[in-house]
Design a protein around this motif. Structure first.
Motif, PDB file in Angstrom:
ATOM      1  N   ASP A  47       0.832  -1.212   0.000  1.00 49.34           N
ATOM      2  CA  ASP A  47       0.000   0.000   0.000  1.00 49.34           C
ATOM      3  C   ASP A  47       0.863   1.257   0.000  1.00 49.34           C
ATOM      4  O   ASP A  47       0.470   2.295  -0.530  1.00 49.34           O
ATOM      5  CB  ASP A  47      -0.901   0.027   1.246  1.00 49.34           C
ATOM      6  N   SER A  52      -0.145   3.253  -3.046  1.00 43.46           N
ATOM      7  CA  SER A  52      -1.157   4.264  -2.731  1.00 43.46           C
ATOM      8  C   SER A  52      -0.640   5.443  -1.912  1.00 43.46           C
ATOM      9  O   SER A  52      -0.755   6.598  -2.333  1.00 43.46           O
ATOM     10  CB  SER A  52      -2.304   3.563  -1.979  1.00 43.46           C
ATOM     11  N   SER A  98      -0.011   9.161  -3.445  1.00 41.67           N
ATOM     12  CA  SER A  98      -1.025  10.117  -3.014  1.00 41.67           C
ATOM     13  C   SER A  98      -0.372  11.332  -2.350  1.00 41.67           C
ATOM     14  O   SER A  98      -0.749  12.481  -2.611  1.00 41.67           O
ATOM     15  CB  SER A  98      -1.978   9.415  -2.035  1.00 41.67           C
TER      16      SER A  98
END
Lengths: 134, 220
Positions: free
Chosen positions: B72, B76, B80
């Motif tokens: 992750d 992500s 992000s």
């Protein structure tokens, strides 16, 4: 004397400002306009600046350091190595504020060095100084 | 130095052996354990215990990394975070340009004021120009944070690929280069200007304009 320098400063020269932040180019251009320098061109990295310098006739370079692909220090070295450009006054205006950076710039032949953030008075004073010695 | 070692040293210098993967270590441990049969001496028993502990550690680390969901981070969280920081730079640049637009409009109106009013307005505009350089400094600081996040991302990906087999390609042929290593290998060596470019320093870490002036004067 700074006053004497101001008196002999030729404001009709072509000035090249080099910075990869367009906002910074705009700020320096406006500050130069306040100092009555009207002939100002811009470049966004050392490579573009070098091409403009070789194609034109500039009396002063004001350059940032941290740019890609060619940094301000590498531009300075190229300018000092070029027989036609080597006498061009060159002011580094940069956020690089380590002693090693200042020494490297001086050894490469910088005319003066301004650390960001700077004020208009510092810019005026350094320009007067380098043009007085040009 | 014995010739044999010299020869190995030369060979290693030409092509350093890849580090063993977690699976290779575990397989070696199992192979050694499988070869230990019959009565064991005290030394062999101690070795056996060490190897068993090593095997358990390898399995536990793999399980812990898998449980962390570290993929992750690279898939992500970091993308992000860097997108958010890019947006900060974009929005502050837009706002700064808006401020500069206003200043340029005021400058055009300056002559209409004349006298003290004109001088006061000129002074105020100059101060705004000076203050607007914050966008350059903050942009460079944010670029440093983004570079740090990307370095963390590359290292996390390398750890995941090597230990937890989340990225199987990383184990191909023993140890594939991480994306950061591969990119570094393809880049030319940095120039002095690039090597010394460190961006804005934290307060107290760099030298002031007065100190720079003194330093430059010392060369004259």
């Amino acid at each position: 004397m700074e006053g004497d320098a101001a008196g002999i400063m030729d404001k009709s020269i072509n000035v090249l400002i080099v910075d990869d932040y367009r906002t910074m180019l705009r700020i320096i251009r406006n500050l130069l306009k306040q100092l009555e320098f009207e002939n100002v061109e811009e470049a966004t990295d050392g490579r573009e600046a070098l091409a403009k310098l070789r194609a034109g006739n500039f009396g002063l370079v004001i350059s940032d350091w941290n740019m890609q692909p060619m940094t301000g220090l590498d531009l300075l070295k190229e300018v000092r190595a070029d027989p036609r450009l080597k006498a061009t006054p060159f002011i580094m205006v940069t956020a690089e504020s380590k002693t090693e950076n200042v020494i490297a710039a001086k050894q490469a032949g910088v005319s003066n060095y301004i650390v960001k953030p700077f004020n208009a008075e510092t810019l005026r004073e350094k320009i007067e100084k380098v043009l007085a010695h040009a | 130095m014995p010739d044999g070692l010299r020869g190995r040293g030369a060979s290693a210098a030409a092509a350093p052996p890849p580090p063993p993967s977690a699976e290779a270590i575990e397989a070696a441990v199992r192979a050694v354990l499988g070869s230990l049969e019959g009565d064991l001496t005290a030394k062999e028993a101690a070795l056996l215990a060490e190897l068993e502990a090593l095997g358990r550690t390898v399995r536990r680390v793999k399980a812990e990394i898998a449980a962390l969901g570290v993929e992750d981070i690279t898939a992500s969280h970091i993308p992000s975070a860097t997108d958010e920081l890019d947006a900060v730079v974009e929005h502050t640049a837009a706002a700064t340009n808006e401020i500069l637009d206003c200043c340029e409009t005021l400058e055009r109106l300056e002559p209409q004021l004349g006298g003290e009013g004109q001088a006061a307005l000129r002074g105020a505009i100059t101060r705004i120009y000076e203050a607007c350089s914050f966008q350059d400094i903050t942009g460079q600081r944010i670029a440093k944070v983004v570079a740090a996040l990307k370095a963390i991302e590359a290292r996390v990906a390398a750890v995941v690929g090597t230990v937890a087999r989340v990225a199987p390609a990383a184990d191909a042929g023993g140890a594939a280069a991480s994306p950061a290593e591969a990119a570094a290998g393809a880049r030319p060596p940095p120039t002095e200007g690039q090597a010394l470019a460190q961006g804005p320093q934290l307060p107290g870490a760099g030298v002031s304009q007065d100190e720079i002036d003194r330093l430059l004067a010392s060369f004259d």
